[in-house]
Every structure is written in structure tokens, then in C-alpha cells.
Design a protein around this motif. Structure first.
Motif, PDB file in Angstrom:
ATOM      1  N   HIS A  49      -8.596  19.509 120.854  1.00 20.55           N
ATOM      2  CA  HIS A  49      -9.403  18.418 120.301  1.00 20.55           C
ATOM      3  C   HIS A  49     -10.875  18.601 120.649  1.00 20.55           C
ATOM      4  O   HIS A  49     -11.751  18.442 119.784  1.00 20.55           O
ATOM      5  N   GLN A  50     -11.157  18.940 121.914  1.00 18.83           N
ATOM      6  CA  GLN A  50     -12.541  19.131 122.338  1.00 18.83           C
ATOM      7  C   GLN A  50     -13.202  20.259 121.551  1.00 18.83           C
ATOM      8  O   GLN A  50     -14.374  20.155 121.162  1.00 18.83           O
ATOM      9  N   ILE A  51     -12.470  21.318 121.302  1.00 22.20           N
ATOM     10  CA  ILE A  51     -13.015  22.468 120.571  1.00 22.20           C
ATOM     11  C   ILE A  51     -13.190  22.151 119.093  1.00 22.20           C
ATOM     12  O   ILE A  51     -14.265  22.361 118.511  1.00 22.20           O
ATOM     13  N   LEU A  52     -12.151  21.620 118.471  1.00 16.03           N
ATOM     14  CA  LEU A  52     -12.154  21.429 117.022  1.00 16.03           C
ATOM     15  C   LEU A  52     -12.982  20.220 116.589  1.00 16.03           C
ATOM     16  O   LEU A  52     -13.679  20.274 115.573  1.00 16.03           O
ATOM     17  N   GLU A  53     -12.920  19.142 117.345  1.00 13.25           N
ATOM     18  CA  GLU A  53     -13.687  17.949 116.994  1.00 13.25           C
ATOM     19  C   GLU A  53     -15.190  18.215 117.084  1.00 13.25           C
ATOM     20  O   GLU A  53     -15.976  17.666 116.310  1.00 13.25           O
ATOM     21  N   ASN A  54     -15.569  19.077 118.031  1.00  8.42           N
ATOM     22  CA  ASN A  54     -16.980  19.413 118.209  1.00  8.42           C
ATOM     23  C   ASN A  54     -17.386  20.681 117.473  1.00  8.42           C
ATOM     24  O   ASN A  54     -18.524  21.142 117.605  1.00  8.42           O
ATOM     25  N   GLN A  55     -16.447  21.234 116.717  1.00 10.58           N
ATOM     26  CA  GLN A  55     -16.700  22.436 115.904  1.00 10.58           C
ATOM     27  C   GLN A  55     -17.328  23.555 116.738  1.00 10.58           C
ATOM     28  O   GLN A  55     -18.301  24.197 116.320  1.00 10.58           O
ATOM     29  N   LEU A  56     -16.765  23.783 117.903  1.00  7.80           N
ATOM     30  CA  LEU A  56     -17.276  24.831 118.785  1.00  7.80           C
ATOM     31  C   LEU A  56     -16.749  26.199 118.333  1.00  7.80           C
ATOM     32  O   LEU A  56     -15.586  26.317 117.934  1.00  7.80           O
ATOM     33  N   PRO A  57     -17.567  27.228 118.419  1.00  6.99           N
ATOM     34  CA  PRO A  57     -17.145  28.575 117.993  1.00  6.99           C
ATOM     35  C   PRO A  57     -16.268  29.260 119.046  1.00  6.99           C
ATOM     36  O   PRO A  57     -16.633  30.267 119.644  1.00  6.99           O
ATOM     37  N   ILE A  58     -15.096  28.658 119.262  1.00  7.37           N
ATOM     38  CA  ILE A  58     -14.118  29.177 120.219  1.00  7.37           C
ATOM     39  C   ILE A  58     -12.804  29.360 119.474  1.00  7.37           C
ATOM     40  O   ILE A  58     -12.309  28.421 118.838  1.00  7.37           O
ATOM     41  N   SER A  59     -12.243  30.542 119.523  1.00 12.10           N
ATOM     42  CA  SER A  59     -10.980  30.789 118.821  1.00 12.10           C
ATOM     43  C   SER A  59      -9.817  30.155 119.570  1.00 12.10           C
ATOM     44  O   SER A  59      -9.845  30.017 120.795  1.00 12.10           O
ATOM     45  N   ILE A  60      -8.815  29.762 118.818  1.00 14.78           N
ATOM     46  CA  ILE A  60      -7.590  29.185 119.392  1.00 14.78           C
ATOM     47  C   ILE A  60      -6.407  29.990 118.886  1.00 14.78           C
ATOM     48  O   ILE A  60      -6.282  30.246 117.691  1.00 14.78           O
ATOM     49  N   PHE A  61      -5.526  30.369 119.810  1.00 14.84           N
ATOM     50  CA  PHE A  61      -4.328  31.102 119.414  1.00 14.84           C
ATOM     51  C   PHE A  61      -3.112  30.543 120.138  1.00 14.84           C
ATOM     52  O   PHE A  61      -3.224  29.809 121.120  1.00 14.84           O
ATOM     53  N   THR A  62      -1.946  30.877 119.623  1.00 14.66           N
ATOM     54  CA  THR A  62      -0.699  30.505 120.273  1.00 14.66           C
ATOM     55  C   THR A  62       0.228  31.704 120.280  1.00 14.66           C
ATOM     56  O   THR A  62       0.062  32.640 119.488  1.00 14.66           O
ATOM     57  N   LEU A  63       1.198  31.697 121.168  1.00 16.57           N
ATOM     58  CA  LEU A  63       2.200  32.753 121.246  1.00 16.57           C
ATOM     59  C   LEU A  63       3.498  32.227 120.646  1.00 16.57           C
ATOM     60  O   LEU A  63       4.127  31.335 121.215  1.00 16.57           O
ATOM     61  N   ASP A  64       3.867  32.744 119.497  1.00 17.21           N
ATOM     62  CA  ASP A  64       5.120  32.329 118.866  1.00 17.21           C
ATOM     63  C   ASP A  64       6.207  33.308 119.302  1.00 17.21           C
ATOM     64  O   ASP A  64       6.316  34.419 118.781  1.00 17.21           O
ATOM     65  N   THR A  65       7.008  32.879 120.251  1.00 18.36           N
ATOM     66  CA  THR A  65       8.043  33.745 120.821  1.00 18.36           C
ATOM     67  C   THR A  65       9.233  33.932 119.904  1.00 18.36           C
ATOM     68  O   THR A  65      10.067  34.804 120.125  1.00 18.36           O
ATOM     69  N   GLY A  66       9.350  33.083 118.880  1.00 18.67           N
ATOM     70  CA  GLY A  66      10.526  33.117 118.014  1.00 18.67           C
ATOM     71  C   GLY A  66      11.651  32.238 118.513  1.00 18.67           C
ATOM     72  O   GLY A  66      12.677  32.101 117.832  1.00 18.67           O
ATOM     73  N   ARG A  67      11.465  31.606 119.691  1.00 15.26           N
ATOM     74  CA  ARG A  67      12.510  30.749 120.261  1.00 15.26           C
ATOM     75  C   ARG A  67      11.953  29.360 120.597  1.00 15.26           C
ATOM     76  O   ARG A  67      12.464  28.671 121.479  1.00 15.26           O
ATOM     77  N   LEU A  68      10.909  28.935 119.904  1.00 15.07           N
ATOM     78  CA  LEU A  68      10.284  27.649 120.184  1.00 15.07           C
ATOM     79  C   LEU A  68      11.101  26.493 119.604  1.00 15.07           C
ATOM     80  O   LEU A  68      11.893  26.671 118.679  1.00 15.07           O
ATOM     81  N   PHE A  69      10.865  25.291 120.133  1.00 22.29           N
ATOM     82  CA  PHE A  69      11.505  24.083 119.613  1.00 22.29           C
ATOM     83  C   PHE A  69      10.959  23.737 118.223  1.00 22.29           C
ATOM     84  O   PHE A  69       9.781  23.979 117.933  1.00 22.29           O
ATOM     85  N   PRO A  70      11.780  23.132 117.375  1.00 17.91           N
ATOM     86  CA  PRO A  70      11.265  22.640 116.091  1.00 17.91           C
ATOM     87  C   PRO A  70      10.104  21.666 116.279  1.00 17.91           C
ATOM     88  O   PRO A  70       9.164  21.649 115.480  1.00 17.91           O
ATOM     89  N   GLU A  71      10.167  20.868 117.344  1.00 17.89           N
ATOM     90  CA  GLU A  71       9.100  19.898 117.616  1.00 17.89           C
ATOM     91  C   GLU A  71       7.767  20.590 117.905  1.00 17.89           C
ATOM     92  O   GLU A  71       6.695  20.040 117.606  1.00 17.89           O
ATOM     93  N   THR A  72       7.828  21.788 118.488  1.00 15.50           N
ATOM     94  CA  THR A  72       6.595  22.535 118.763  1.00 15.50           C
ATOM     95  C   THR A  72       5.968  23.008 117.459  1.00 15.50           C
ATOM     96  O   THR A  72       4.747  22.910 117.275  1.00 15.50           O
ATOM     97  N   TYR A  73       6.797  23.512 116.548  1.00 21.10           N
ATOM     98  CA  TYR A  73       6.267  23.926 115.248  1.00 21.10           C
ATOM     99  C   TYR A  73       5.704  22.720 114.494  1.00 21.10           C
ATOM    100  O   TYR A  73       4.719  22.838 113.757  1.00 21.10           O
ATOM    101  N   SER A  74       6.315  21.566 114.677  1.00 16.39           N
ATOM    102  CA  SER A  74       5.845  20.362 113.999  1.00 16.39           C
ATOM    103  C   SER A  74       4.446  19.968 114.467  1.00 16.39           C
ATOM    104  O   SER A  74       3.562  19.680 113.637  1.00 16.39           O
ATOM    105  N   VAL A  75       4.224  19.949 115.787  1.00 14.75           N
ATOM    106  CA  VAL A  75       2.899  19.562 116.285  1.00 14.75           C
ATOM    107  C   VAL A  75       1.867  20.632 115.937  1.00 14.75           C
ATOM    108  O   VAL A  75       0.687  20.329 115.721  1.00 14.75           O
ATOM    109  N   TRP A  76       2.289  21.867 115.844  1.00 10.23           N
ATOM    110  CA  TRP A  76       1.397  22.950 115.394  1.00 10.23           C
ATOM    111  C   TRP A  76       0.904  22.646 113.971  1.00 10.23           C
ATOM    112  O   TRP A  76      -0.305  22.678 113.697  1.00 10.23           O
ATOM    113  N   SER A  77       1.835  22.317 113.085  1.00  4.01           N
ATOM    114  CA  SER A  77       1.473  21.999 111.702  1.00  4.01           C
ATOM    115  C   SER A  77       0.590  20.753 111.637  1.00  4.01           C
ATOM    116  O   SER A  77      -0.386  20.705 110.866  1.00  4.01           O
ATOM    117  N   LYS A  78       0.927  19.740 112.425  1.00  5.09           N
ATOM    118  CA  LYS A  78       0.139  18.501 112.429  1.00  5.09           C
ATOM    119  C   LYS A  78      -1.273  18.746 112.946  1.00  5.09           C
ATOM    120  O   LYS A  78      -2.237  18.130 112.463  1.00  5.09           O
TER     121      LYS A  78
END
Length: 250
Positions: free
Chosen positions: A51-80
Motif C-alpha cells: 500500500h505504501q509503495i503503490l498508493e504513493n506511486q513509488l518506483p519500487i518493484s514488487i514481486f512474489t514467489l509462486d511456489t505452486g502450492r499456495l492457498f486459493p485465498e492467497t491467489y485471491s488477495v493477489w488478484s484483489k
């Protein structure tokens, strides 16, 4: 750690003392253009930082590690999160050849059978992709908090990561859980619904469970193992005479 690097870490600690998170992140983005990145697992803490990065439009990249074994709820909050901030958080995946060989040799759930199998699984699904994600960066922003583990109580907000050859910044290191949750609610930030069901530290689905009242924050991760063996290798601190000493876990 070389003296020049030590001086830089000390300088950053001094320059950012007392600054709010958004200003500190902006300072880092200006000091290290195109070389500041944030790793998100979509936890409470990570959502605050995103939120701090995106709301302030800071030039900082964001990444995640998709292990292939994540919870459906994790993919949901990612999409949201992508939808709420009009962004596209980048995912890094395990090397398919290494993963295929490992599963072929040990089976899909071999991490339950031995600590070594579990560590090998973590290395393939998390550690190696992380190294690729961090390559070329100077600053790695994390969501580590001291409250999560006794071993994190003495951490500075900036530290040198010898294994990945960059500086780590822990903006929420001294935030309490109540402060994190209050910020989430105040700013209407998407969060993982598993947090409402007793899940504190959320990783891969087969390796994470809800914790019971009175249990440690990390009790829900790799619960079948001895507590002294609970690490995956993401947060490594080199100590004199001890190679790859795993002082922090994720």
C-alpha cells in the motif's frame, strides 16, 4: 561485510531515523534508482508495505514467489491487490526441471517424510526463485517484524545480506500486530482472509495451519518438525565461522 558497505548501512540507518515509511521508501528509491524491490507473500505486513509503495506511486518493484502450492485465498488477495491498485505484481516460479526431478524422485508430499526433503522443496520453490528476483537490486524491502520471532528482536532496520549481496530494509520491524491490523482497516487494504481464521504466518498450503490460542506465531508453519529446524532459507544471516547460518525464517 566490507567497510564501505558497513558505512552505507550505518548511513542509511542515520538518515532515515524518525522518518515515516513512505518517506524512507522514497529516499531509497531516489538513492538507488531502479534497484529497490519488495518481496510480498500477501501477508498482513506485506499488504501494508505494498500500500505504501503503490498508493504513493513509488518506483519500487514488487514481486512474489509462486511456489505452486499456495492457498486459493492467497491467489485471491493477489488478484484483489492488482485490481485495487491497478498494478501487476510480478511472479517468480520454480525452475521446472529441478521441480520435476525432485517430485519424480521423492513424491509430491515428501516434505512430510524428512526435514531434508522439506528443505530441498523450499530451496527449489522459494530460495532459487528469490535469488533470481533479487539479482541486480541494491535494496530488498521485507515484511519481517520483531514480534514474529525472538531471533528478530535485535535486528536493525537495515542490514547487509551477504548471501544475496544487497541491503535489506525491514520497515515494519517494530510494528505490533495491532498496529498492522489497524492500518489495514483504516486504509481498506485487501488482505488474506485466512488471517481471520487463525492463520498468522501463511506459506504453502500443505505446510501451514491455523494456530491455537497461546501458540507461538510460527507454530502453524511446518508444525510436524522440531522447532529448531523451522527455516526455509529466505532470510539468511552470515555469522563469523558459520556459513549460511539461518537466523531468520520466512
Amino acid at each position: 561485510m566490507a567497510s564501505s558497505t558497513q558505512k552505507l548501512v550505518s548511513l542509511l540507518i542515520q538518515e532515515t531515523a524518525g522518518l515515516p515509511i513512505d518517506q524512507t521508501l522514497a529516499l531509497l528509491a531516489g538513492r538507488f534508482p531502479g534497484a529497490v524491490t519488495f518481496s510480498s507473500s500477501f501477508s498482513f505486513e506485506d499488504q501494508v508495505i505494498s500500500h505504501q509503495i503503490l498508493e504513493n506511486q513509488l518506483p519500487i518493484s514488487i514481486f512474489t514467489l509462486d511456489t505452486g502450492r499456495l492457498f486459493p485465498e492467497t491467489y485471491s488477495v493477489w488478484s484483489k491487490t492488482n485490481a485495487a491498485y491497478h498494478t501487476r505484481i510480478k511472479a517468480y516460479y520454480p525452475n521446472h526441471e529441478s521441480l520435476e526431478e525432485f517430485v519424480q524422485a521423492t513424491g509430491p508430499n515428501s516434505f512430510y517424510e524428512s526435514t531434508q526433503n522439506r528443505k530441498d522443496c523450499c530451496h527449489i520453490r522459494k530460495v532459487e526463485p528469490l535469488r533470481r528476483a533479487l539479482a541486480g537490486n541494491s535494496i530488498w524491502v521485507t515484511g519481517l517484524r520483531a514480534e514474529h520471532s525472538p531471533g528478530r528482536g535485535d535486528l536493525p532496520q537495515f542490514e547487509w545480506d551477504e548471501g544475496n549481496q544487497l541491503i535489506k530494509f525491514h520497515p515494519l520491524l517494530h510494528w505490533s500486530t495491532d498496529e498492522v491490523m489497524a492500518f489495514i482497516k483504516q486504509n481498506n487494504i485487501p488482505y488474506n482472509s485466512l488471517h481471520d481464521k487463525g492463520f498468522i504466518s501463511i506459506g504453502c498450503a500443505p505446510c501451514t495451519r491455523a494456530i491455537q490460542p497461546g501458540e507461538d506465531f510460527r507454530a502453524g508453519r511446518w508444525w510436524w518438525e522440531d522447532s529448531s529446524k523451522k527455516e526455509c532459507g529466505l532470510h539468511v544471516t552470515e555469522k563469523p565461522g558459520v556459513a549460511n547460518s539461518l537466523a531468520k525464517i520466512d
